[in-house]
Design an enzyme around this catalytic site. Sequence first.
Site, PDB file in Angstrom:
ATOM      1  N   GLU A   1      23.357  -2.106 -12.656  1.00  0.00           N
ATOM      2  CA  GLU A   1      24.121  -2.682 -14.005  1.00  0.00           C
ATOM      3  C   GLU A   1      24.329  -1.838 -14.919  1.00  0.00           C
ATOM      4  OE1 GLU A   1      21.726  -4.397 -12.112  1.00  0.00           O
ATOM      5  OE2 GLU A   1      22.420  -6.291 -11.456  1.00  0.00           O
TER       6      GLU A   1
ATOM      7  N   PHE B   1      14.066 -18.986 -11.573  1.00  0.00           N
ATOM      8  CA  PHE B   1      14.280 -17.867 -10.822  1.00  0.00           C
ATOM      9  C   PHE B   1      15.430 -17.145 -11.507  1.00  0.00           C
ATOM     10  CE2 PHE B   1      16.499 -15.527  -7.368  1.00  0.00           C
ATOM     11  CZ  PHE B   1      15.548 -14.615  -7.339  1.00  0.00           C
ATOM     12  N   GLN B   2      15.016 -15.730 -11.785  1.00  0.00           N
ATOM     13  CA  GLN B   2      16.030 -14.870 -12.347  1.00  0.00           C
ATOM     14  C   GLN B   2      16.568 -15.356 -13.678  1.00  0.00           C
ATOM     15  OE1 GLN B   2      19.156 -13.490  -9.784  1.00  0.00           O
ATOM     16  NE2 GLN B   2      17.711 -11.773  -9.033  1.00  0.00           N
TER      17      GLN B   2
ATOM     18  N   LYS C   1      25.195 -20.996 -15.250  1.00  0.00           N
ATOM     19  CA  LYS C   1      26.102 -21.448 -14.010  1.00  0.00           C
ATOM     20  C   LYS C   1      26.753 -22.527 -14.027  1.00  0.00           C
ATOM     21  CE  LYS C   1      25.568 -21.169  -9.064  1.00  0.00           C
ATOM     22  NZ  LYS C   1      24.929 -21.163  -8.009  1.00  0.00           N
TER      23      LYS C   1
ATOM     24  N   MET D   1      15.786  20.269 -22.377  1.00  0.00           N
ATOM     25  CA  MET D   1      15.541  19.953 -23.869  1.00  0.00           C
ATOM     26  C   MET D   1      13.961  19.886 -24.161  1.00  0.00           C
ATOM     27  SD  MET D   1      16.947  20.414 -26.880  1.00  0.00           S
ATOM     28  CE  MET D   1      18.784  20.161 -26.977  1.00  0.00           C
TER      29      MET D   1
END
Lengths: 167, 558
Positions: B48, B110-111, B160, B469
């Site tokens: 993502e 959940f999630q 949802k 760097m």
Amino acid sequence: MKPHTLSILVENKAGVLSRVTGLFSRRGFNIESLAVGPCEEPDMSRITIVVIGDDAQVEQVMKQLNKLIDVIKVSDLTDSERVERELALIKVTAELGTSRAEIMQIASIFRASIVDVGAKTLILQVIGDTDKIDALEKLLRQYGIKEFVRTGTVGILRGSKTVTSGK
Amino acid sequence: MKTGAKILVESLQREGTEIIFGYPGGVVLPIYDELYDSSLRHILVRHEQAAAHAADGYARASGRVGVCLATSGPGACNLVTGIATAYMDSVPMVALTGQVPTNLLGNDAFQESDITGITMPITKHNYLVKSAGEVSRTVQEAFYIAGTGRPGPVLIDIPKDVSTGLSADVKLPEKVTLRGYNPTYKGHKRQMEKALQLLAQSERPLIYAGGGIIASNASPELMEFAMLASIPVTTTLMGIGCIPCHHPLNLGMLGMHGTEYANFAVTECDLMIAIGARFDDRVTGKIDTFAPHAKIIHIDIDPAEIGKNKRVDVPIVGDVKAVLRDLLSLMKKQGAHEAWRKKIKHWKQHHPLKCPTNGALHPQFIIRTLSDLVKEKAVIVSEVGQNQMWTAQHFCFHNPRTWITSGGLGTMGYGLPAAMGVHFARPDVPVFDIAGDGSIQMNIQEFGTLASNQIPVKVVILNNMYLGMVRQWQELFYDHRYSFTELPPVDFVKIANAYGIEGMRVESPDDVLPALQASLDCNGPFVMDFRIEREENVFPMVPAGAAINEMIGGHPPS
């Protein structure tokens, strides 16, 4: 560095308070006191925040507040003629036959009202600016303060000037 | 009646969205089902974070709002770095996240993650949509907020049951009005007159041009303004491209890895005109010694940037394009500042950027060869670190929006996914990602996205087997103690091949041009693994906290 009283008009929506307070903590500002409630517009709320900082810091925090989409207006009341008030509830130890009379005398000098009388305690309600409430607390400490509850400062400009959405 | 998911897709299209970058998951299933037969293009990334960077790259290259989509919980959390990157660089983006159904909100379902809470400090604004009927208005507002004023990312969290819930079409206003959001576009006339007075009195003026010029498409106005008054221009990392590299008034980048002449000019100018820039610490070095002799005019659309880091003499709040136009209409042709320009010319001659040539494979040479090869017909994206600074210094940029890099947040792993987004904004030109071996491995899984969509990004890996760097800082400031900065050798060509991408390893300067040419000749993606001089440093360099004219690795005083 001095206390600044900011009057912030916001949308009355979920999460707005956390946007505002989150911004203070993120930018390293300590909130001295905070009061929030409905205002003259039904879909807005007014937040009064007292913050300590120098003028440049406070200017920056006001600019950052103004960037929040849900903030409608921010004003610094500090350098204007204004009325500021807090309310405090103080539960003091006051057994019957001891210092009750003295405490009630102090209360009346401060125009505090006795809002509860118990067997061993009194509850005083006092309204005033920060200094007045600090002074009363200091005086009552010798009798034993069992609990001290205090609102944040609310402030309003004197005269016809207002902090409104300007609609 | 329509589902929230259908309304969402229609609303995105109403806002002109052509492409979204995303990754499916449980609670966005209704949205993905709607995308299945929609004309809206969707690119499946491999992580993502890459979706957010790709949307960001698309936005920077096109000037339009980029869109990414992720599921709740881990999906949403993986967007966070990408959203923060866009926020720091003022990139217009709308991030869509799924959320658990409203009846489970706050239940540790959940999630579930509180993504609006998490992203509050890194978004311009965010929304948790509570019903299908709110979807269209929220999308309209989000695009408006993301793309106007000082641009920035806006997140919309969609439970949802909002996606599956039904609503009739909601009539939307033609124009969004928000009482708490009224950006100032036009500059204050009195302030502009004051600025022009200062300019008329100035003998050594300097324009300090930032990313705001790119964001407001104000390069033509900037050029006209600079040329009319003969004012040299130095650009920030984000401002590169607003003036062509070879223009006689261009001093290149200023700051920590700026050119010596730009930093000298900052230190000696008597008037600094900051335009769409924000006096970042990587630009100013020690703030008290930044432009010590100068009066400062600061033009910016965000009033909070004015006076934030440096006291300003004339603030002008407004869109830099509008302000420059107004300034141009108010001003007359100015003095040529000949003595000042002569001095700058002298500095430029005697303090050029160094490009080592000793037979070894030097990164500066690779960047210059690429620059000569593609000229203005490419968009260059970078990762973060030495690769980024070498490119900023040595690539010759001719046009705005052809240099895409993570400036404010300095996000390693930005380049490859951003380059994918850039390709969809600019399919007409080749897109190069200049990477290090460290940063490419932060999002190397996106080779999968390149391969499966045949996105023709050309990846230039400047491979020194170090986090270069950080190693440079350890060499210079930590007594050569290379604590955890050495990386074992990786065969990037094999990795590319495993994904079905062509690649080439390059070990000698003679093979640089053929490899770059081969990448252009290849229709699809191409990976080049350049084994560069391992301990090459980026110079000049202003040590952190030093004054910007105290550079190391420059030329002796002339």
